[in-house]
Write a protein that holds these residues in place. Structure first.
Motif, short mmCIF file in Angstrom:
data_model
loop_
_atom_site.label_atom_id
_atom_site.label_comp_id
_atom_site.label_asym_id
_atom_site.label_seq_id
_atom_site.Cartn_x
_atom_site.Cartn_y
_atom_site.Cartn_z
N LYS A 177 8.17 18.45 -30.74
CA LYS A 177 9.12 19.45 -31.67
C LYS A 177 10.19 19.68 -30.92
O LYS A 177 11.51 20.02 -31.45
N ARG A 178 10.08 19.71 -29.49
CA ARG A 178 11.17 20.13 -28.81
C ARG A 178 12.38 18.89 -28.78
O ARG A 178 13.56 18.98 -28.46
N LEU A 179 11.96 17.81 -28.79
CA LEU A 179 12.70 16.59 -28.86
C LEU A 179 13.19 16.24 -30.06
O LEU A 179 14.53 15.43 -30.09
N TYR A 180 12.85 16.81 -31.32
CA TYR A 180 13.34 16.40 -32.43
C TYR A 180 13.91 17.54 -33.26
O TYR A 180 13.37 18.57 -33.34
N PRO A 181 15.18 17.49 -33.65
CA PRO A 181 15.80 18.59 -34.08
C PRO A 181 15.20 19.00 -35.52
O PRO A 181 15.18 20.26 -35.92
N GLN A 182 14.69 17.97 -36.51
CA GLN A 182 14.10 18.19 -37.60
C GLN A 182 12.59 17.89 -37.40
O GLN A 182 12.25 16.99 -36.77
N THR A 183 11.84 18.98 -38.09
CA THR A 183 10.30 18.80 -37.96
C THR A 183 9.78 17.64 -38.56
O THR A 183 9.02 16.96 -37.97
N ARG A 184 10.28 17.15 -39.67
CA ARG A 184 10.03 15.74 -40.21
C ARG A 184 10.21 14.38 -39.34
O ARG A 184 9.39 13.79 -39.36
N SER A 185 10.96 14.65 -38.40
CA SER A 185 11.35 13.51 -37.44
C SER A 185 10.18 13.36 -36.51
O SER A 185 10.16 12.35 -35.97
N VAL A 186 9.38 14.43 -36.40
CA VAL A 186 8.19 14.53 -35.47
C VAL A 186 7.03 13.75 -36.05
O VAL A 186 6.11 13.47 -35.28
N LEU A 187 7.20 13.41 -37.39
CA LEU A 187 5.85 12.83 -38.10
C LEU A 187 5.43 11.54 -37.19
O LEU A 187 4.40 11.64 -36.86
N LEU A 188 6.28 10.65 -37.18
CA LEU A 188 5.85 9.25 -36.58
C LEU A 188 5.16 9.36 -35.00
O LEU A 188 3.97 8.87 -34.92
N PRO A 189 5.83 10.05 -34.23
CA PRO A 189 5.37 9.99 -32.87
C PRO A 189 4.22 11.03 -33.01
O PRO A 189 3.29 10.84 -32.08
N ALA A 190 4.03 12.16 -33.76
CA ALA A 190 2.88 12.83 -33.96
C ALA A 190 1.58 11.92 -34.25
O ALA A 190 0.44 11.99 -34.00
N LEU A 191 2.11 11.05 -35.29
CA LEU A 191 1.07 10.20 -35.73
C LEU A 191 0.52 9.27 -35.00
O LEU A 191 -0.77 8.95 -34.45
N HIS A 192 1.51 8.74 -33.89
CA HIS A 192 1.01 7.81 -32.96
C HIS A 192 0.26 8.67 -31.75
O HIS A 192 -1.02 8.18 -31.31
N ALA A 193 0.48 9.99 -31.60
CA ALA A 193 -0.23 10.69 -30.45
C ALA A 193 -1.68 10.78 -31.02
O ALA A 193 -2.61 10.84 -30.30
N ALA A 194 -1.72 11.30 -32.45
CA ALA A 194 -3.06 11.45 -32.94
C ALA A 194 -4.02 10.09 -33.06
O ALA A 194 -4.94 10.15 -32.67
N GLU A 195 -3.48 9.18 -33.20
CA GLU A 195 -4.08 7.64 -33.14
C GLU A 195 -4.55 7.53 -31.69
O GLU A 195 -5.77 7.03 -31.70
N ASP A 196 -3.62 7.73 -30.80
CA ASP A 196 -4.15 7.38 -29.46
C ASP A 196 -5.37 8.43 -29.18
O ASP A 196 -6.15 7.96 -28.46
N LEU A 197 -5.20 9.60 -29.58
CA LEU A 197 -6.24 10.69 -29.20
C LEU A 197 -7.71 10.34 -29.89
O LEU A 197 -8.80 10.20 -29.19
N TYR A 198 -7.52 10.28 -31.25
CA TYR A 198 -8.74 10.16 -31.91
C TYR A 198 -9.25 8.67 -32.24
O TYR A 198 -10.34 8.43 -32.65
N GLY A 199 -8.57 7.61 -31.86
CA GLY A 199 -8.69 6.29 -31.98
C GLY A 199 -8.25 5.81 -33.42
O GLY A 199 -8.20 4.40 -33.55
#
Ligand code: FES
Length: 161
Positions: free
Chosen positions: A21-43
């Motif tokens: 969230k610190r890297l992206y000015p708009q919260t919605r822009s975080v969605l794709l990297p957040a999903l990649h992070a979640a996929e990496d974590l949970y498989g």
């Protein structure tokens, strides 16, 4: 019930998304990297993972699911140790992708969306993966493989244990 391992992963995801969230000015822009992070974590991205992402990003669960269903590279169910993304779109089809798909079915009993009995491979049939000039092409996990033939696909896949 949330296990200790899942609780740990949820905490890691929370920190990761906070950092994103610190890297992206708009919260919605975080969605794709957040999903990649979640996929990496949970498989893979099951309902629980998607709800975590929704809660931590502030994007509705329906929107999160919409984004995940749009991108075929997101894993929405458990998968094998190695995921084969085989392109069967026009350039790859002309260059023999259909015979490669038949090879996967005969040799590994692997059809689109399925996982081998030993959990070694999963198969995802793709539309264009952007390698038309080197068709037929596939990804295995994050590795690109081009100019596939009946001869080299066997050698390539045997290197993934
Ligand atoms: S059609 Fe297969 S990579 Fe483009």
């Amino acid at each position: 019930m949330i296990t200790a391992a899942i609780a740990d992963k949820n905490a890691i995801l929370k920190d990761k998304i906070k950092e994103l969230k610190r890297l992206y000015p708009q919260t919605r822009s975080v969605l794709l990297p957040a999903l990649h992070a979640a996929e990496d974590l949970y498989g893979w991205l099951g309902d629980d993972a998607l709800e975590q992402v929704s809660m931590l990003t502030g994007v509705t669960t329906a929107e999160v699911k919409g984004v995940v269903s749009f991108y075929s590279l997101f894993k929405t169910k458990p998968h094998g140790r190695h995921v084969i993304y085989l392109c069967t779109n026009i350039a790859c089809l002309i260059m023999g992708a259909d015979t490669l798909e038949e090879y996967l079915q005969k040799t590994y009993r692997l059809s689109n969306g399925e996982t081998t009995a030993d959990g070694r491979f999963s198969l995802v049939i793709m539309e264009c993966i952007g390698a038309c000039d080197r068709a037929p092409a596939m990804l295995v996990n994050d590795d690109w493989h081009f100019n596939l033939t009946m001869e080299n696909i066997k050698e390539i896949l045997e290197s993934y244990k």
